[in-house]
Design a protein around this motif. Structure first.
Motif, PDB file in Angstrom:
ATOM      1  N   ARG A 423      70.891  16.140 -21.441  1.00 37.30           N
ATOM      2  CA  ARG A 423      70.850  17.125 -22.154  1.00 37.30           C
ATOM      3  C   ARG A 423      69.753  18.002 -21.099  1.00 37.30           C
ATOM      4  O   ARG A 423      68.392  17.612 -21.250  1.00 37.30           O
ATOM      5  N   ASP A 424      70.376  18.692 -20.254  1.00 36.73           N
ATOM      6  CA  ASP A 424      68.743  19.582 -19.641  1.00 36.73           C
ATOM      7  C   ASP A 424      68.331  20.347 -20.546  1.00 36.73           C
ATOM      8  O   ASP A 424      67.074  20.757 -19.962  1.00 36.73           O
ATOM      9  N   ALA A 425      69.049  21.269 -21.468  1.00 35.63           N
ATOM     10  CA  ALA A 425      68.149  21.648 -22.214  1.00 35.63           C
ATOM     11  C   ALA A 425      67.472  21.147 -23.212  1.00 35.63           C
ATOM     12  O   ALA A 425      66.008  21.991 -23.473  1.00 35.63           O
ATOM     13  N   TYR A 426      67.301  19.893 -23.066  1.00 33.48           N
ATOM     14  CA  TYR A 426      65.800  19.238 -24.460  1.00 33.48           C
ATOM     15  C   TYR A 426      64.765  19.161 -23.482  1.00 33.48           C
ATOM     16  O   TYR A 426      63.666  19.978 -24.450  1.00 33.48           O
ATOM     17  N   TYR A 427      65.682  19.006 -21.938  1.00 36.65           N
ATOM     18  CA  TYR A 427      63.321  19.062 -21.212  1.00 36.65           C
ATOM     19  C   TYR A 427      63.498  20.311 -21.027  1.00 36.65           C
ATOM     20  O   TYR A 427      62.171  20.747 -21.517  1.00 36.65           O
ATOM     21  N   LEU A 442      67.892  27.892 -18.961  1.00 36.17           N
ATOM     22  CA  LEU A 442      67.938  26.810 -20.541  1.00 36.17           C
ATOM     23  C   LEU A 442      69.282  27.852 -20.906  1.00 36.17           C
ATOM     24  O   LEU A 442      69.880  27.449 -22.154  1.00 36.17           O
ATOM     25  N   ALA A 443      68.827  29.269 -20.803  1.00 30.75           N
ATOM     26  CA  ALA A 443      70.257  29.888 -21.956  1.00 30.75           C
ATOM     27  C   ALA A 443      71.388  29.737 -21.690  1.00 30.75           C
ATOM     28  O   ALA A 443      72.402  29.455 -22.269  1.00 30.75           O
ATOM     29  N   ARG A 444      71.837  29.335 -20.125  1.00 34.66           N
ATOM     30  CA  ARG A 444      73.139  28.853 -19.264  1.00 34.66           C
ATOM     31  C   ARG A 444      73.155  27.716 -20.075  1.00 34.66           C
ATOM     32  O   ARG A 444      75.008  27.148 -20.252  1.00 34.66           O
ATOM     33  N   CYS A 445      72.670  26.488 -20.259  1.00 37.23           N
ATOM     34  CA  CYS A 445      73.015  24.978 -20.740  1.00 37.23           C
ATOM     35  C   CYS A 445      72.611  24.496 -22.082  1.00 37.23           C
ATOM     36  O   CYS A 445      72.862  23.805 -22.224  1.00 37.23           O
ATOM     37  N   LEU A 446      72.073  26.145 -22.745  1.00 33.45           N
ATOM     38  CA  LEU A 446      72.334  25.057 -24.435  1.00 33.45           C
ATOM     39  C   LEU A 446      72.907  24.450 -24.978  1.00 33.45           C
ATOM     40  O   LEU A 446      71.716  24.079 -25.935  1.00 33.45           O
ATOM     41  N   ASN A 447      74.158  24.904 -24.694  1.00 35.84           N
ATOM     42  CA  ASN A 447      74.803  23.831 -25.709  1.00 35.84           C
ATOM     43  C   ASN A 447      75.329  22.893 -24.485  1.00 35.84           C
ATOM     44  O   ASN A 447      76.860  22.640 -24.812  1.00 35.84           O
ATOM     45  N   GLU A 448      74.932  22.192 -23.755  1.00 37.32           N
ATOM     46  CA  GLU A 448      75.625  21.646 -22.763  1.00 37.32           C
ATOM     47  C   GLU A 448      75.496  19.846 -23.181  1.00 37.32           C
ATOM     48  O   GLU A 448      73.984  19.967 -22.582  1.00 37.32           O
ATOM     49  N   ARG A 463      82.133  12.351 -14.309  1.00 36.74           N
ATOM     50  CA  ARG A 463      79.812  13.254 -14.607  1.00 36.74           C
ATOM     51  C   ARG A 463      81.248  13.908 -15.496  1.00 36.74           C
ATOM     52  O   ARG A 463      82.218  14.136 -14.734  1.00 36.74           O
ATOM     53  N   ILE A 464      80.791  14.129 -16.385  1.00 37.71           N
ATOM     54  CA  ILE A 464      81.698  14.842 -17.793  1.00 37.71           C
ATOM     55  C   ILE A 464      80.698  15.897 -18.033  1.00 37.71           C
ATOM     56  O   ILE A 464      79.838  15.655 -18.900  1.00 37.71           O
ATOM     57  N   THR A 465      81.103  17.014 -18.453  1.00 41.31           N
ATOM     58  CA  THR A 465      80.230  18.083 -18.818  1.00 41.31           C
ATOM     59  C   THR A 465      80.993  18.716 -19.888  1.00 41.31           C
ATOM     60  O   THR A 465      82.347  18.945 -19.907  1.00 41.31           O
ATOM     61  N   CYS A 466      80.403  18.162 -20.489  1.00 40.56           N
ATOM     62  CA  CYS A 466      80.980  18.896 -22.657  1.00 40.56           C
ATOM     63  C   CYS A 466      79.745  19.938 -23.790  1.00 40.56           C
ATOM     64  O   CYS A 466      78.914  20.583 -22.786  1.00 40.56           O
ATOM     65  N   PHE A 467      80.869  20.526 -24.134  1.00 39.06           N
ATOM     66  CA  PHE A 467      80.006  21.322 -25.184  1.00 39.06           C
ATOM     67  C   PHE A 467      79.691  20.801 -26.686  1.00 39.06           C
ATOM     68  O   PHE A 467      79.810  19.987 -26.349  1.00 39.06           O
ATOM     69  N   CYS A 468      77.991  21.116 -26.188  1.00 34.90           N
ATOM     70  CA  CYS A 468      77.250  20.329 -27.629  1.00 34.90           C
ATOM     71  C   CYS A 468      76.350  21.558 -28.062  1.00 34.90           C
ATOM     72  O   CYS A 468      75.305  21.727 -28.114  1.00 34.90           O
ATOM     73  N   ASP A 469      76.917  21.535 -29.874  1.00 36.27           N
ATOM     74  CA  ASP A 469      75.842  21.662 -30.849  1.00 36.27           C
ATOM     75  C   ASP A 469      75.085  20.565 -31.442  1.00 36.27           C
ATOM     76  O   ASP A 469      75.917  20.555 -32.507  1.00 36.27           O
TER      77      ASP A 469
END
Length: 480
Positions: A423-427, A442-448, A463-469
């Protein structure tokens, strides 16, 4: 009582005119040995089901062991050989020649050999159960009061071999012809839509790349802390439990309540609702609105019938996990459903045996190979969560690699599939003094969340990109 029985056994049977307490199948032993004397092919059919140590009568055990040795060496098995093996054994007043002749005269056919072999093995298993219970009772009636868990653990380990014997039927030797016929039958079922390709992950693209979680696979779900391993594992486990059968979830880190809070948050999730219910909000409880409570009660009803079985005990050994997994399998079969998968959160918290005490690499090697063995034995996918080492944090690109698997290359070697989470958002969230570009990213990848297939024995990497809350424990395939 037959005069052809060995003297030692006759004495046991006739003492006080009572049958022996210990279970045995002496007549089946005699019938099987006689069949081998008639036709050595009976031995080939029997050895899939019985071992020499399963024989109750020592003389029979010795005969069977020599028969196996001769058969493996390509040498003949006949009554002269057996007479030499028996020598001057006490056979209840009959000569060795008379006893061998009696075995041959009452022999079964080659076709019946597997059935008698199974009977002998089952008698041996019954003796194990009986002797374990006797020993346990003797230890607990000596007058001393001690920790009962030690007795129970010892008995469980002894009895687990008996419980697992019937579960490993699928792993026994088969001919190539039988195996390919089975594969084509499954292919035909799949083509007609009558059978799934594998236990689904619940992410269509991932299911497409991997054909789902296939029987006997050891699957590793890896990531650094904060990447969402438990979120992904619970999503996959819930999907499997809803669609494929019972699922065992060994939570060596979190308690059952913590996991259930996450499941409730995921089940009650509705992006159209103005109030999102996080699992932290469920834990705090006081701030939940009446509407949120109504949604949680609906989620409770939805979860009631899902066969997801949580084992929350910490510090389990591999042997204990295996024993409980087998118990789950039998419980599922009693309920008329299959055991679909086993999840372990996480591998690093499995308590190692004392065999390699202090050598963490060897301990992890033993654990990973044991989990692969358990997957093969039960014929189901076993999913183990794994932490990645800190070397990830030192790289500019922090996406995981196979070499990042912690403490042992054996995990990479034993795993059939390795899925890595990022999760790029974590870093970005943990970075001080973010630039405007980073704020936008960060705003674009917050839930990726990215799931990367780092290894797959029978398929591509991708590689698979998912929605993750993560806060709501929700995972779904991203719409792109």
């Amino acid at each position: 009582m037959s005069a052809s029985l060995p003297n030692a056994l006759t004495a046991r049977l006739e003492a006080d005119n009572q049958l022996p307490v210990t279970p045995s199948a002496v007549e089946a032993e005699q019938a099987l040995l006689g069949a081998v004397l008639h036709n050595p092919e009976a031995l080939d059919r029997a050895r899939d089901h019985v071992r020499a140590e399963d024989f109750f009568e020592p003389v029979h055990r010795q005969m069977f062991e020599v028969m196996c040795q001769r058969r493996d060496a390509g040498e003949a098995i006949d009554w002269k050989l057996m007479k030499a093996v028996l020598g001057n054994a006490d056979l209840g007043g009959v000569t060795t020649g008379q006893y061998i002749a009696r075995l041959a005269s009452e022999a079964i056919t080659v076709v019946g050999a597997p059935g008698y072999a199974r009977m002998i093995a089952e008698a041996a298993q019954m003796r194990t159960v009986y002797e374990t219970c006797q020993a346990g009772a003797a230890r607990m009636t000596c007058g001393a009061v001690e920790n009962p868990a030690a007795y129970a653990t010892h008995m469980i380990e002894q009895l687990d071999a008996v419980a697992s014997a019937a579960l490993a039927e699928h792993a026994r030797r088969v001919t190539l012809g039988h195996s390919v016929t089975s594969v084509l039958a499954r292919v035909d079922q799949v083509r007609q839509g009558h059978a799934p390709r594998g236990v689904p992950y619940g992410l269509p693209k991932l299911d497409g790349y991997t054909l789902g979680m296939r029987p006997s696979q050891f699957i590793v779900l890896a990531g650094r802390p904060g990447m969402g391993k438990t979120t992904v594992a619970l999503h996959v486990a819930l999907t499997a439990a809803r669609r494929s059968g019972a699922v065992g979830f060994f939570s060596l880190e979190m308690g059952a309540d913590e996991l259930s809070e996450r499941v409730l948050a995921a089940t009650a999730y509705d992006p159209r609702e103005p109030e999102l219910i996080t699992y932290r909000a469920i834990a705090e409880a006081r701030g939940l609105s009446p509407d949120a409570m109504g949604r949680l009660q609906e989620a409770e009803r939805a979860c009631a019938g899902i066969p997801l079985w949580i084992e929350p005990q910490a510090g389990l050994t591999l042997a204990q996990i295996a024993a409980r997994a087998r118990q789950m399998r039998m419980r599922a079969e009693r309920q008329g459903i299959p055991l679909a998968a086993i999840f372990i959160d996480h591998i690093g918290l499995i308590r190692p045996s004392k065999r390699y005490q202090g050598n963490r690499v060897q301990e992890m090697t033993e654990i990973s190979s044991g989990l692969k063995g358990l997957a093969k034995e039960l014929g189901i996918p076993v999913v183990g969560l794994s932490q990645l080492n800190r070397e990830v944090e030192k790289r500019q690109d922090k996406r995981p690699q196979l070499a990042d698997l912690r403490e042992s290359g054996s995990i990479e070697q034993d795993a059939d599939v390795v899925l890595a989470l990022y999760r790029d958002a974590y870093y970005l969230e943990h970075k001080a003094d973010r630039t405007d570009v980073e704020e936008d990213r960060l705003a674009r990848c917050l839930n990726e969340l990215e799931i990367e297939i780092l290894k797959q024995r029978s398929g591509p990497t991708s590689r698979i990109t998912c929605f993750c809350d993560v806060a709501c424990n929700v995972l779904a395939e991203a719409a792109r």
